[in-house]
Scaffold this active site. Structure first.
Site, mmCIF file in Angstrom:
data_model
loop_
_atom_site.group_PDB
_atom_site.id
_atom_site.type_symbol
_atom_site.label_atom_id
_atom_site.label_comp_id
_atom_site.label_asym_id
_atom_site.label_seq_id
_atom_site.Cartn_x
_atom_site.Cartn_y
_atom_site.Cartn_z
ATOM 1 N N SER A 120 0.786 -1.117 0.050
ATOM 2 C CA SER A 120 0.069 -0.086 -0.173
ATOM 3 C C SER A 120 0.949 1.300 -0.033
ATOM 4 O O SER A 120 1.822 1.277 0.785
ATOM 5 C CB SER A 120 -0.971 0.050 1.110
ATOM 6 O OG SER A 120 -1.867 0.957 1.152
ATOM 7 N N GLU A 121 0.631 2.179 -1.128
ATOM 8 C CA GLU A 121 1.702 3.115 -1.181
ATOM 9 C C GLU A 121 1.756 4.183 -0.205
ATOM 10 O O GLU A 121 2.685 4.887 -0.078
ATOM 11 C CB GLU A 121 1.351 3.870 -2.636
ATOM 12 C CG GLU A 121 0.386 4.690 -2.583
ATOM 13 C CD GLU A 121 -0.829 3.784 -3.441
ATOM 14 O OE1 GLU A 121 -0.943 2.630 -3.273
ATOM 15 O OE2 GLU A 121 -1.787 4.361 -4.172
ATOM 16 N N ASN A 122 0.937 4.039 0.813
ATOM 17 C CA ASN A 122 1.068 4.984 1.905
ATOM 18 C C ASN A 122 1.988 4.509 3.101
ATOM 19 O O ASN A 122 2.451 5.118 3.979
ATOM 20 C CB ASN A 122 -0.079 5.284 2.570
ATOM 21 C CG ASN A 122 -1.172 4.123 3.001
ATOM 22 O OD1 ASN A 122 -1.149 3.060 2.310
ATOM 23 N ND2 ASN A 122 -1.718 4.276 4.231
ATOM 24 N N SER A 179 8.443 4.180 0.267
ATOM 25 C CA SER A 179 7.416 3.638 -0.334
ATOM 26 C C SER A 179 7.556 3.710 -1.916
ATOM 27 O O SER A 179 7.533 2.804 -2.707
ATOM 28 C CB SER A 179 6.060 4.000 0.178
ATOM 29 O OG SER A 179 4.680 3.294 -0.556
#
Lengths: 234, 209, 209, 234
Positions: free
Chosen positions: B46-48, B88
């Site tokens: 998850s890119e967060n 990330s």
């Protein structure tokens, strides 16, 4: 060199001014410096350029500063879910610069690390590349992006010590550690303030050198934007 | 007979191989997770700032400090790790993610993708989509074949502003699976009883068999 | 009377103010740490990835996983944090370190510094010195005023390859303290009974009073 | 997808080849992958371009591969304290490219993060700038540096789990986390190999995605280059 301030209002004294460039940590409402945003609202500082991945929602996060029209420009990757923002943007009251999320993160990281500019494949051949230098490396096209710095960075951590060492929790980390490095002044707001030595030196995410002021926050809302659950037997 | 949304997700899930690190976009791509074969160890990013995303929490166990890129509450797994947004996107841009599944407004036959902006409408922002399509090894688009207004989404040239140029590797719609190879759309699989003529009829791009 | 090495270090230590983050180079600069006033909270950075460097360990308590940039065994303090080389040089290059004290082969009156390479001799490498002089807010050189072969080290132009161009703010030698302002060397302090004429005699740079 | 290999020789199988670009973690002898270096020595792979901050010392670290003349080029920031290296360099047997330490670190970090090039103030106006593009940003001179990647990265961590998640110890961290991201194949050597879930997710320094193979090392020398102590009552 005491870095601890007793509350968010005191922490803001002398470091916030009209027209300043602000970085504000958080992804959505996760890991935002709630109490420092309150203090900024109270300060009535205006004409802020706010660098933040999102613009909060109505009544929460940077949404609070939009209500009071303290922000004149935003640099963000995503501002959906905010009616006030949409209104002000369509009225021409607020300027908006979209950055791809990774480009935004890297520009901030570069600002803190003394890198004035870098090349990225992100956005090459799109609107985002307009007005930027494009350049090939090994046959692929990249665009040049410049670093970002802020007059003031407001960040949120889980634990901090009096030296400014910080540890973040889960996905509340997000933009906070980068913004800590890119603020001329960085104010950290923490849930737990401890003595030096109580944090494991190998686990510190942000070294105290990046934090000029620190407060223990309280009364966190931590509002959830998209509460999503499953049944226990799924 | 076109595939249902559920069938589309199930078909997309077949692209997720054992050991793959995968980023699923917001919306329908998120639902692909429900169809990952039990015996495949697929790790979701998850890119967060999270690798090893678990299922949604049981009611009452949600943690506001633990969300995905769609700002949904989620859970961790034993192998989970957290990191900053810079790290990330280093992971994403650096080509470490094997596959990403995203939605689209338009896909051109040369692989151009438009999925973030309609001129004249309020724009929400590209979020991490531009980074994902620029950095991830394989980009799969999961979309309805035709827009709500009846216009084709699989086109010869995108008319909407691009998210990325020549970035799409595969398109999965209710009509089938299409690979983009050498700037051409090739049919890889068709939904049951769907003919290539029907697909061509619903597309503005040139569709090769 | 020229300062002893110990007096030079003591004088250099006066530049370390309360709350400063400081990087001390290998060799004589490392010894400056012994002269930091007890009431000043000076935090030492070691560019191999540590902030808050403690004293050398007591015999038998050395840890091979805990060394400084000179590869000496050291200890941690309660406020210590560790980080990677990339993060460490982000800290340095990003201007977060207040002061660095380094040695030199030559310093020019415009602030040019040469301290890493003598052409024709085996070169060990610049290590972190080029990054330190490029990134740290204030660069102080601690050196013998004259080279062993009798040649001047405070010069009008460096003849040795540079470590950095226009990077030196202050030079401390056994003859005194010299500030580099607007590409000129100004005497800031002289060792007891040392005259400016003596300094000029030992220097090839123009020395302003 | 099993990432665990039973020993360093097995871990090296199929991923090392003559002429390869190698990254090797460590600062001096601190945090070097001792057992993987042993395996590389045994493999007799030659003509290696080695990217490593230092070149080890005689009989330790990359010094072992210098003895066997397996390295034909080094990219380093400091190679002092190594007689064999000096000899081979002066004989013209080995090529040497010096990088400022921070530039070396940033080039590796950029390689792992998909940044093909960046600008740095380090080395502007020096020999290091020769043949590189120089450019002003806001009145200051910078030079462009390109990213580094490796065919194989050998790194050392303190703890690791079977998914490849890693935690480093103290200053043994140094170049290891960056090199983990910049290797097409990364082999991690750890002192303690644990089950997933035994490492705190907030404390993991290197996510498993960067590690393709992992071994539990043993019999560590951990030689100290400059043993420096003080008297107990100092």
């Amino acid at each position: 060199m005491n870095k601890i301030y007793s509350n968010s209002k005191e922490a803001l004294e002398g470091v916030a001014f009209d027209g300043m460039v602000l970085m504000c940590g958080g992804f959505g409402l996760c890991g935002i410096p709630e109490r420092m945003i309150d203090a900024l609202k109270e300060s009535k500082i205006k004409n802020i350029t706010a660098i933040s991945n999102n613009a909060g929602i109505d009544g929460e996060g940077l949404g609070l500063l939009l209500e009071t029209k303290q922000i004149s420009k935003m640099i963000s990757s995503y501002v959906g879910e905010n009616k006030i923002f949409a209104e002000q943007y369509l009225n021409g009251e607020i300027e908006l610069e979209f950055n791809p999320q990774g480009t935004l993160a890297e520009r901030i990281r570069a600002g803190g690390a003394g890198i004035p500019a870098f090349y990225t494949p992100t956005g090459a051949g799109t609107k985002i590349a307009e007005g930027k230098e494009a350049r090939q490396f090994e046959g692929r096209e990249y665009i040049m992006e410049k670093s970002l710095r802020a007059d003031l960075s407001l960040i949120k951590a889980w634990k901090g010590d009096s030296e400014g060492n910080l540890i973040y929790k889960k996905t509340a980390r997000n933009f906070n550690p980068l913004m800590a490095t890119a603020g001329k002044i960085t104010i950290a707001e923490v849930e737990h303030l401890v003595e030096p030595g109580k944090l494991d030196a190998d686990q510190i995410h942000t070294s105290g050198i990046f934090v000029q002021r620190i407060i223990k926050g309280s009364h966190y809302n931590k509002r959830i934007e998209n509460l999503t659950t499953r049944k226990a037997n799924d | 007979m076109v595939w249902s949304r559920d069938e589309m997700c199930a078909r997309a899930a077949k692209e997720l191989k054992d050991g793959y690190y995968v980023n699923l976009g917001i919306g329908m791509p998120t639902l692909v997770a429900n169809h990952i074969p039990k015996d495949a160890n697929v790790i979701l990013q998850s890119e967060n700032g999270m690798l090893g995303m678990g299922p949604f929490p049981i009611e009452g166990e949600e943690d506001p400090d633990l969300i995905n890129a769609g700002k949904q509450t989620i859970t961790a797994l034993p192998m989970t790790s957290y990191f900053s947004s810079a790290d990330s996107f280093g992971m994403i841009r650096g080509g470490h993610i094997d596959l990403s599944i995203l939605g689209a407004m338009q896909v051109a036959q040369n692989g151009d993708l438009a999925n973030w902006m309609i001129p004249g409408k309020m724009i929400k922002g590209m979020g991490g989509a531009m980074d994902l399509v620029a950095g991830v090894k394989k980009v799969v688009i999961l979309m309805e074949h035709v827009a709500k207004d009846g216009s084709a989404k699989l086109v010869s040239n995108c008319t909407l502003p691009l998210t990325g140029a020549k970035v799409v590797d595969m398109v999965i719609s209710e009509y089938g699976v299409f690979e983009i190879v050498d700037e051409c759309v090739k049919v890889s699989e068709l939904a049951p009883e769907i003919s290539i003529e029907e697909v061509r009829d619903k597309s503005q791009a040139e569709i090769l068999s």
